[in-house]
Design a protein around this motif. Structure first.
Motif: not given
Ligand code: NAD
Length: 355
Positions: A16-18, A69-73, A257-259, A275-284, A288-291
């Protein structure tokens, strides 16, 4: 002229950010043929890897990519796609400008710092030995009793060539961008060989720029305190990989902040903007998150491809919307539950309207 650029939406809130960023960049009028490629957790089933070869091939061919951003387990599964990408494409420099924009909620004002992080070695080299492996036991044996028997091991390589390359990049960046000072940050009082080497190389290169760009050194722990107390003292920071990672987030915190913290991964051949920030998966999927951080990474990308006028217009439009404080996401409101906060795509629309 039409630019062909690889676009990697990423996962979590990345797509959504991209998408918001792609719309805004297209609205600047710069002609871009986006080559869309997926990478990350969602493609493992299809390709057997989170970073398929055709994605790397596309970036190599186009020389420029914009990436979500891409999630890393954590502690299991694949290693970081973000780190693998930097290694595969030899993106040795991570450049993270941290600048305050009027209207961003921060304890500080007038900050204009650039964090230049070495991207290819240090504890991120990925040379690790798990508890109980023959390699870990062998290294424990070499430790002469200093390493506990029940240890896992990570190796921290710092090379002369890697240090030279990043420090020279930092000085050249300073010259090209009208900066005054480069500060090398490490912990050479404790890691005398690895961080000691980093400082030694940095001093040699600094001598070549004497009279043009000032140079100093600050130990990483002292640097954390000084950045909190008087960040305006610093200009460009150059750091080995791990310290660079940590201080990038600290500096992002200084400017709101990271946003709002963009970044670029630069190599001799190609550059990947993210971006410096990660995938903030809880907001997927919540819009909602800042572009802003991905958008400002887009500004860096436009400058990189020579579209300076569009980059300036876009940065100004982003700054205007932030300064207005109306059409901004929840994290930019004084009260995070402010009902007037807009979503990711509505903030993008407001920026497009100011272009
Ligand atoms: P994160 O940056 O994803 O999120 C931390 C917190 O910062 C979030 O909970 C959110 O409150 C805030 N935040 C982040 N981005 C925001 C935005 N655009 N707008 C508003 N608030 C925002 O960090 P994390 O939770 O540690 O990492 C999540 C995943 O992302 C992990 O798997 C991590 O490995 C990965 N990661 C990827 C990259 C990359 O792709 N380059 C970078 C860092 C982390």
């Amino acid at each position: 002229m039409t630019h062909t650029i690889t676009l990697i939406p990423g996962d979590g809130t990345g797509p959504e950010l991209v998408e918001a960023t792609r719309r805004v960049i297209d609205a600047t009028g710069v002609k871009i043929d986006w080559e869309l490629h997926d990478a990350g957790i969602d493609v493992v089933e299809k390709y057997g890897t989170p970073l398929p070869e055709h994605v790397l091939e596309s970036i190599r061919r186009n020389r420029v990519a914009l990436k979500g951003p891409i999630t890393t387990p954590i502690g299991k599964g694949f290693r970081s796609v973000n780190v693998a990408l930097r290694h595969a494409l030899n993106l040795f420099a991570c450049v993270r400008p941290c600048k305050t924009y009027a209207g961003v909620r921060s304890r500080y004002s007038d900050i204009d710092l650039v964090v230049i992080r070495e991207n290819s070695e240090d504890l991120y080299a990925g040379v690790e030995f798990d508890l109980g492996t023959p390699e870990a036991k062998s290294i424990i044996g070499m430790g002469g009793g200093k390493i506990r028997e029940d240890s896992a091991i990570s190796i921290k390589p710092i090379s002369t060539s890697g240090s030279e390359r990043i420090v020279r990049y930092a000085f050249e960046y300073a010259v090209k961008n009208g900066r005054k000072k480069v500060t090398a940050v490490a912990k050479a009082n404790i890691m005398k060989y690895t961080d000691g080497l980093f400082y030694r190389v940095a001093r040699e290169i600094a001598a070549e720029y004497k009279g043009k760009i000032a140079y100093d050194e600050v130990l990483v722990d002292a640097m954390c305190m000084q950045l909190v107390q008087r960040p305006e003292t610093y200009d460009c920071l150059v750091l080995p990989n791990l310290y660079g990672d940590i201080l990038s987030d600290l500096c992002a915190g200084l400017v709101g902040g990271l946003g709002v913290a963009p970044g670029a991964n630069i190599g001799n051949e190609v550059a990947v903007f993210e971006a410096t920030h990660g995938s903030a998966p809880k907001y997927k999927g919540l819009n909602k998150v800042n572009p802003t951080a991905v958008l400002l990474s887009g500004v860096l990308m436009l400058r990189h491809i020579g579209e300076t006028a569009a980059a300036d217009r876009l940065e100004k439009a982003v700054a205007t919307v932030i300064a207005d404080g109306k059409a901004v996401t929840y994290d930019m409101k004084a009260d995070r539950s402010d009902p007037t906060a807009v979503g990711t795509s509505q903030m993008a629309d407001a920026i497009i309207a100011k272009l």
